[in-house]
Design a protein around this motif. Structure first.
Motif, PDB file in Angstrom:
ATOM      1  N   GLU A  46     -42.306 -20.219 -26.816  1.00 39.01           N
ATOM      2  CA  GLU A  46     -42.569 -19.790 -25.449  1.00 39.01           C
ATOM      3  C   GLU A  46     -41.694 -18.602 -25.056  1.00 39.01           C
ATOM      4  O   GLU A  46     -42.127 -17.714 -24.319  1.00 39.01           O
ATOM      5  CB  GLU A  46     -42.368 -20.953 -24.475  1.00 39.01           C
ATOM      6  CG  GLU A  46     -43.446 -22.004 -24.542  1.00 39.01           C
ATOM      7  CD  GLU A  46     -44.843 -21.423 -24.368  1.00 39.01           C
ATOM      8  OE1 GLU A  46     -45.077 -20.691 -23.386  1.00 39.01           O
ATOM      9  OE2 GLU A  46     -45.713 -21.680 -25.230  1.00 39.01           O
ATOM     10  N   ARG A  73     -43.367 -15.736 -26.596  1.00 32.92           N
ATOM     11  CA  ARG A  73     -44.685 -15.486 -25.995  1.00 32.92           C
ATOM     12  C   ARG A  73     -44.574 -14.560 -24.766  1.00 32.92           C
ATOM     13  O   ARG A  73     -45.442 -13.720 -24.533  1.00 32.92           O
ATOM     14  CB  ARG A  73     -45.324 -16.819 -25.599  1.00 32.92           C
ATOM     15  CG  ARG A  73     -46.833 -16.752 -25.419  1.00 32.92           C
ATOM     16  CD  ARG A  73     -47.408 -18.105 -25.015  1.00 32.92           C
ATOM     17  NE  ARG A  73     -47.053 -19.168 -25.916  1.00 32.92           N
ATOM     18  CZ  ARG A  73     -47.721 -19.460 -27.032  1.00 32.92           C
ATOM     19  NH1 ARG A  73     -48.758 -18.715 -27.387  1.00 32.92           N
ATOM     20  NH2 ARG A  73     -47.354 -20.476 -27.796  1.00 32.92           N
ATOM     21  N   GLU A  74     -43.511 -14.734 -24.009  1.00 32.62           N
ATOM     22  CA  GLU A  74     -43.316 -13.884 -22.835  1.00 32.62           C
ATOM     23  C   GLU A  74     -43.320 -12.403 -23.216  1.00 32.62           C
ATOM     24  O   GLU A  74     -43.912 -11.570 -22.520  1.00 32.62           O
ATOM     25  CB  GLU A  74     -41.987 -14.234 -22.156  1.00 32.62           C
ATOM     26  CG  GLU A  74     -41.924 -15.627 -21.558  1.00 32.62           C
ATOM     27  CD  GLU A  74     -40.544 -15.917 -20.990  1.00 32.62           C
ATOM     28  OE1 GLU A  74     -39.755 -14.964 -20.801  1.00 32.62           O
ATOM     29  OE2 GLU A  74     -40.250 -17.108 -20.736  1.00 32.62           O
TER      30      GLU A  74
END
Length: 791
Positions: free
Chosen positions: A418, A421-422
């Protein structure tokens, strides 16, 4: 190991390779080895046996023919409870014919025969023509006391504890060995001791490697893959000139003997076993330009991007190294907002200039970062034996200590993905996955795997996570730019060669590492143009640029600037021209990238891989084939002179068009602007006009440069499919056949010494008019070449 050599300064590395104990006076003088065996069960694909060692210990032996030309040999203690990590995939096994005879059993398939002698026990492996490939060695002993000088098929016990399993084989006097990962020693591993233990090498000057692979290929047309995550030791005719040995710490020895009609087939079959390379996106085969390992800012990044375009240097990727994050907190995956106040705006401007963006990361987080405390509280880091977060000085004092992401913890991986992913959603295209070699042998992981076994596996799991989230967010294959890897790591295109010193010897060692990786099926390998450590001279930078821009992938990077305009007008000119050459050859490079994804055969090819029957190629490691058509001979000194070996046949000097005959060594004088480059006779090289950047669209306006003496062919791989082209000289006629995806194209027949001028041309059996301005046509150019165009 070299870093502990007498009288040299002590170099600290956190994860030294584990060492096996030395036999003490009270220990058995010889290892336990299998002296006889009895069949337990014969089945369709192999056999199991119960072995008896020299002190009557029972062991289990299993031989399984797992695929065409591949047999698995597994030796275990009967009481073994081992549940070790495995890298080999399950392949469709092949049936085996078994014949018992007075002294043993013969197991045969169409491509491989194994002869088992049962008392005394012995294994020998033969190819499809019944040529002996490999024979176990039990016989090497000292002359009076008759003590073994090899480690035969069995195990060793020290102080009552079983410490390792091993096997030894006879080495033929003229036998050569290749592979075992990115080793910076001589390409031929004969006479070397190799240990497969990933390390932060701090240079490219020894057998220490960021990328180890327990697989090698023999010039006698077999390969051996040891399926183990441990620090496997390979003694390649180093301790005993008559044999080589394999030693695996732990509870078993599990290896595959891989055969084939040639070395290429063996490499392909090894990749079938562990993984084929992925096909990276087209743009990744262009030039990558780095910020270097130095303070950076958004303003500096945009200035570099504009300068690259102004200088008309073809380039696709801008790499931002460590300093996009705050020093002291690496790698918390947060922008340094003081130096990069508007990352989204910067990325948008780079996209407008047609650049992809790569960010540096590693799997550690500095103790000064809030994310360190968050991850530590949630149990996302590896633990020490006391059950606490394992904090290590991975940077040797340069950077605060760090915690190590536990890649076996699904929750930790989900959290890590995550964070990545940003950035991908912000506009980042790819990550440089640095480090991954510093896993302590006593670390405790979430999954329960011991640190010693996790150590080599770690890089694969780390790169898996980054590749997965990259593919999920970008839609292209899971490309990473990795430093550490292991068996099967070719599924992560790409890898680069680590922190080379800025010297000519380091440049040569870098190539040797790439050649060794190539023999392990790692097709998309690269290195830092100019070297990494300190500052290259202008001449070294120039020579390294030539080598780098004709490597599988290309990146300029170091701990100071590697921007070509910082190294003088000559370096800038050479970098630009060789970058243009690379982009001109992109259809050729991409075709071999597709072939690599299908076969595991590398783009950078050792000479012996292309010419295995030529003994002169067996130890060559300062030149290489780039694909099948181009022979590349970088310069590794300031004299401008080197020796080049040309194999049998005709070769064409790429720069002059001169024809040279092969089967000989030549001495070449090369001015700084020129790297020796030769084209194999009868090659058809697909080319395009070089552009500033690469798109994901099919190539258009492809022209095949034909170095034709008799006939040649080429299969052009592209996003729109395969286009097959063949061309033949018949007296004064040129006959071309084209089928497949591309309906339009051109062929330029180069005027070569000793060839007859062409007066007539056919394409797919139809005569083509000379001088026409429309439709299929051919014309004689001012330089004497023939340009044929069809549609």
């Amino acid at each position: 190991m070299a870093e502990n050599a007498p009288l040299l300064p002590y170099n600290y590395f956190y994860t030294p390779a584990p060492t096996l104990p030395v036999r003490q006076p009270g220990d058995p003088a010889d290892p336990e080895y299998v002296r006889q065996a009895k069949p337990r069960q014969q089945y369709e694909h192999g056999i199991t046996l119960r072995g008896i060692t020299t002190s009557n210990v029972e062991v289990d032996i299993t031989l399984t023919f797992v695929a065409s030309g591949i047999v698995r040999v597994r030796l275990q203690a009967c009481d073994s409870q081992s549940d070790t990590v495995k890298f080999a995939r399950e392949l469709p096994p092949v049936p085996v014919k078994s014949v018992s005879h007075s002294t043993g059993i013969s197991l045969r398939t169409d491509e491989l025969r194994v002869e088992l002698s049962l008392d005394p026990f012995h294994m020998a492996f033969y190819d499809a023509d019944d040529r002996l490939l490999l024979s176990q060695n039990y016989s090497e002993r000292t002359n009076v006391r008759m003590k073994l000088t090899v480690l035969p098929f069995g195990f060793s016990t020290v102080e009552g504890k079983r410490v390792a399993f091993h096997d030894s084989f006879t080495a033929e006097p003229d036998e050569h060995f290749y592979g075992l990962g990115e080793k910076f020693t001589d390409f031929d591993k004969r006479g070397q001791r190799i240990q497969t233990w990933n390390m932060d090498c701090g240079g490219v000057w020894s057998e220490r490697a960021y990328k180890n692979v327990p697989f090698f290929v023999s010039s006698r047309k077999y390969g051996i893959f040891v399926d183990s995550a441990r620090a496997v030791a390979f003694d390649m005719v180093a301790s005993n000139t008559a044999s080589f040995s394999i030693t695996n710490p732990g509870d078993e020895l599990d290896y595959y003997v891989i055969t084939g009609p040639d070395l290429k087939t063996i490499v392909t079959r090894y990749c079938e076993l562990v993984s084929f390379p992925i096909l990276p996106p087209k743009w990744s085969l262009g030039v990558w330009m780095s910020s270097g390992f130095q303070r950076d800012s958004a303003e500096a990044v945009l200035s570099r991007a504009r300068m690259i375009r102004e200088q008309q240097i073809p380039c696709d990727v801008l790499h931002l190294d460590c300093y996009w994050q705050r020093f002291g907190r690496w790698s918390e995956l947060l922008w340094d907002t003081e130096m990069f106040p508007d990352p989204a705006g910067m990325l948008a401007q780079l996209k407008a200039l047609h650049f992809k963006v790569c960010l540096w990361i590693n799997p550690y987080i500095g103790i000064e970062s809030q994310r360190f405390h968050e991850a530590s509280e949630k149990g996302y880091f590896l633990k020490n034996p006391a059950g606490e977060t394992y904090v290590v000085d991975i940077w040797g004092g340069f950077h605060p200590p760090v915690g190590i992401l536990d890649v076996t913890n699904p929750a930790a991986i989900a959290w890590f993905k995550e964070l990545l992913r940003e950035h991908l959603r912000l506009g980042v295209d790819v990550f440089k996955t640095d480090f991954g070699e510093g896993i302590p042998a006593d670390a405790v992981a979430h999954s329960g795997i011991h640190g010693e076994e996790l150590h080599n596996l770690y890089a694969l799991l780390y790169n898996d996570a980054v590749a997965e989230v990259t593919a999920e967010e970008t839609g292209h294959t899971g490309l990473v730019w990795a430093r550490a890897s292991y068996a099967g790591g070719q599924r992560h295109a790409a890898q680069w060669g680590g922190d080379a010193n800025c010297t000519f010897p380091a440049m040569a060692s870098t190539l040797r590492g790439g050649l060794s990786m190539a023999m392990c099926g790692h097709a998309f390998w690269s290195h830092d143009v100019g070297g990494f450590t300190i500052q290259p001279t202008n001449e070294l930078y120039t020579r390294w640029s030539q080598f780098g821009l004709l490597s599988p992938m290309t990146r300029a990077h170091g701990n100071t600037t590697r921007l070509p305009w910082d190294y003088g007008e000559t370096a800038l000119h050479v970098f630009r021209e060789y970058a243009r050459l690379r982009y001109r050859l992109l259809p050729y490079i991409y075709s071999y990238a597709c072939i690599a994804a299908e076969t595991g055969l590398p783009l950078l090819r050792p000479m012996v891989l292309e010419y295995p029957e030529d003994p002169a190629t067996h130890t060559l490691d300062l030149q290489y084939m780039f694909g099948e058509a181009l022979l590349v001979a970088p310069l590794f000194n300031e004299s401008g002179e080197r020796t080049v070996y040309l194999p049998a046949g005709n070769w064409v000097d790429y720069w002059t068009g001169n024809v040279l005959t092969g089967s000989r060594f030549i001495t070449v004088q090369a001015p700084l602007e020129t790297m020796p480059l030769y084209v194999r006779a009868n090659s058809l090289l697909p080319t395009i006009e070089p552009q500033a950047f690469t798109t994901d669209e099919p190539f258009t306006n492809v022209t095949f440069n034909a170095y034709l003496f008799e006939s040649g062919s080429y299969a052009l791989h592209d996003i729109d499919g395969i286009t097959a082209l063949s061309a033949t000289r018949a007296g004064r006629e040129l006959h071309i056949q084209v089928t497949g995806a591309k309906r339009e194209g051109a062929l330029r027949l180069l005027p070569l010494e000793g060839t007859t001028p062409v007066e007539a041309v056919t394409v797919n059996g139809q005569n083509i008019a000379q001088g026409s301005t429309t439709g299929p046509r051919w014309n004689r150019q001012a330089d004497g070449s023939i340009l044929v165009t069809w549609m």
